[in-house]
Design a protein around this motif. Structure first.
Motif, PDB file in Angstrom:
ATOM      1  N   LEU A  36       2.093   1.902  -3.347  1.00 55.06           N
ATOM      2  CA  LEU A  36       1.008   2.548  -4.345  1.00 55.06           C
ATOM      3  C   LEU A  36       1.039   4.062  -4.108  1.00 55.06           C
ATOM      4  O   LEU A  36       0.952   4.811  -4.854  1.00 55.06           O
ATOM      5  N   LYS A  37       1.016   4.414  -2.720  1.00 50.84           N
ATOM      6  CA  LYS A  37       1.087   5.932  -2.604  1.00 50.84           C
ATOM      7  C   LYS A  37       2.158   6.678  -2.937  1.00 50.84           C
ATOM      8  O   LYS A  37       2.025   7.921  -3.333  1.00 50.84           O
ATOM      9  N   GLN A  38       3.400   5.857  -2.934  1.00 52.55           N
ATOM     10  CA  GLN A  38       4.610   6.535  -3.430  1.00 52.55           C
ATOM     11  C   GLN A  38       4.666   6.824  -4.865  1.00 52.55           C
ATOM     12  O   GLN A  38       5.509   7.414  -5.389  1.00 52.55           O
ATOM     13  N   GLU A  39       3.654   6.211  -5.754  1.00 50.81           N
ATOM     14  CA  GLU A  39       3.620   6.128  -7.174  1.00 50.81           C
ATOM     15  C   GLU A  39       4.856   5.758  -7.723  1.00 50.81           C
ATOM     16  O   GLU A  39       5.484   6.104  -8.690  1.00 50.81           O
ATOM     17  N   GLU A  83       0.860  -1.063   0.055  1.00 46.15           N
ATOM     18  CA  GLU A  83       0.110   0.088   0.042  1.00 46.15           C
ATOM     19  C   GLU A  83       0.775   1.321   0.038  1.00 46.15           C
ATOM     20  O   GLU A  83       0.651   2.209  -0.684  1.00 46.15           O
ATOM     21  N   TRP A  84       2.048   1.051   0.694  1.00 37.80           N
ATOM     22  CA  TRP A  84       2.907   2.468   0.780  1.00 37.80           C
ATOM     23  C   TRP A  84       3.296   2.683  -0.524  1.00 37.80           C
ATOM     24  O   TRP A  84       3.825   3.825  -0.939  1.00 37.80           O
TER      25      TRP A  84
END
Length: 491
Positions: free
Chosen positions: A145-148, A142-143
């Motif tokens: 994904l947030k970092q793109e 998930e982390w």
């Protein structure tokens, strides 16, 4: 409450002192100065130190800074920070402000050709692949994904698996850990469990082969043993048995293949079975040296029969084996087999090691008893250090029935090995052969431990030469007999 040393370092670190920042990070990592261990705080200060150094280098030379940031060349300061970063348990810093810096640093370290790469590779492999860290791996996905990020968790796990395989195949401090994790990662899904259950309950050959092909170590071992007919004489698989009832070369080749795979997983029974196969005359790959190597590997992994076999071979070849005390290696392996209950080991061990009589029947028993009393009342009698050493010599001599020359000259701190005592006084009396004496009782081990501690803390030259030791022996034994012998009579 924080110590003064810690507060001093903290103050300097806040003022931008790079060395203090690194010391502070180390304190948070190791608990020095009574500091609470906080890996996240350690990483925060390492990030500050790292940025301070890279900014300094950038101000001096932009080209040099690029090299340092790319890990193509490293200054001593930068290398020191990287080594500290590689020691930080990255998984424990997740969700901390410095995790992003730690994550990027670990990937740089893992892909760089420097001496801390192995530590970084192991941490990333464990973080991304260890089945016990599924929750953390989900949060990490998930982390990302947030970092793109361009890479998802599955791509990183693939790279981590490559790191793990490299570590398992190389000789590093993380090799054994990598091998253990690879074993954990073997397929354990429901399909594999059902295949193994089908073999156990129904003797389904197809299920056994499938389980082995899917990587199950016990299935590889079982299939290899079955093909070699090492555990099932009179198998129904007659197509692979020769007219004489002995397994054919083709069948043994298949057996060696599967057993080799199980052996690579660290299975001791597989190594032992391979040793048996390489000794079979009908096997085209017959190789006595390879057979011995497999038996030795099985012995290293704790196979009792292999240990006995290794010890027996060493004992037969003791005249040719180069070792300080003849028979010492053989005695170790035979003793290991004896500890695991191999019946033949007891008889052979009695030929290799002396088994001393009860200490009560030994010549030194009375003096050793007095020596123990003297040591127990050391403060009262105010014994000199040389006298204390001689008292310990008397106690050890009684436990192992040493001669007077051995009592006076043996190197007490070097007597004990795991399984026996090695009495070697050839440095003073070359014609007296060494003796190997089995350690049988807890009291024997205690006497060696107590004497070893005293001798380790004393000066090596304190006892003097043989003449001086003989003179001291006469004085001490006379004093012991007169002091404690009379007390004993009165009692």
């Amino acid at each position: 409450m924080a110590s003064r040393e810690f507060l001093k370092i903290l103050q300097s670190a806040r003022l931008g002192d790079v060395s203090a920042q690194q010391n502070l990070a180390s304190a948070y990592l190791t608990g020095a100065f009574k500091t609470p261990i906080q890996p996240a705080n350690s990483l925060i200060w390492l990030e500050k130190s790292y940025l301070s150094i890279t900014n300094q280098v950038a101000n001096n030379s932009s080209a040099e800074a690029t090299k340092l940031l790319g890990l193509d060349a490293l200054s001593p300061e930068m290398l020191g920070i990287l080594k500290q970063i590689s020691l930080v348990p990255l998984g424990l810093t997740f969700n901390s402000p410095a995790f992003s810096f730690g994550w990027e640093s670990f990937w740089k370290l893992a892909k760089a050709d420097i001496d801390v790469s192995n530590a970084a590779q192991w941490q990333l492999a464990e973080l991304l692949l260890d089945p016990s860290k599924k929750v953390l791996q989900g949060e990490l996905a998930e982390w990302l994904l947030k970092q793109e990020s361009d890479l998802d968790i599955s791509a990183l796990q693939k790279t981590a698996k490559e790191f793990l395989l490299q570590l398992a195949e190389s000789e590093t401090p993380f090799t054994n850990l990598a091998k253990e994790l690879l074993i954990k990662l073997q397929p354990k899904d429901e399909a594999l469990s059902s295949l193994w259950s089908a073999w156990l309950s129904e003797k389904n050959e197809g299920a056994l082969v499938q389980a082995a092909e899917l990587g199950m170590t016990i299935a590889k071992l079982t299939l290899g043993l079955r093909l070699a007919q090492l555990n099932e004489v009179g198998s129904d698989t007659k197509d692979s048995i020769g007219v004489s009832g002995v397994k054919s070369n083709a069948s043994l080749k298949k057996a060696a293949y599967w057993l080799g795979l199980a052996a690579k997983d660290g299975d001791r029974d597989a190594w032992f079975a391979l040793g048996e196969i390489y000794r079979r005359p009908q096997f085209s790959g017959y190789n006595a040296s390879e057979s011995d190597r497999c038996f030795d590997r099985a012995a290293d992994l704790g196979h009792p029969v292999a240990q006995f076999r290794r010890g027996a071979n060493l004992w037969r070849k003791r005249e040719k084996v180069e070792e300080r005390v003849r028979g010492l290696q053989a005695s170790y392996w035979i003793w290991q087999a004896h500890q695991q209950g191999v019946p033949e080991a007891k008889e052979l061990l009695s030929k290799v090691l002396e088994n001393v009589a009860s200490p009560k029947n030994n010549d030194w028993f009375e003096l050793a008893t007095y020596a123990e009393k003297a040591l127990n009342h050391h403060a009262e009698h105010q014994l000199d250090e040389e006298w204390i050493l001689l008292c310990h010599r008397l106690i050890v001599a009684n436990q192992f029935n040493l001669s007077k020359a051995e009592l006076l000259l043996c190197e007490v701190g070097q007597l004990q090995h795991e399984h026996c005592v090695v009495v070697d006084i050839r440095h003073e009396l070359p014609k007296i052969l060494p003796r190997l004496i089995q350690i049988d009782t807890t009291q024997q081990r205690r006497s060696l431990l107590a004497a070893g501690k005293v001798f380790a803390s004393s000066d090596a030259d304190l006892e003097g030469n043989l003449r001086q030791r003989r003179y001291r022996f006469d004085r001490v034994t006379e004093w012991l007999a007169s002091t404690f012998g009379q007390n004993q009579v009165v009692a």
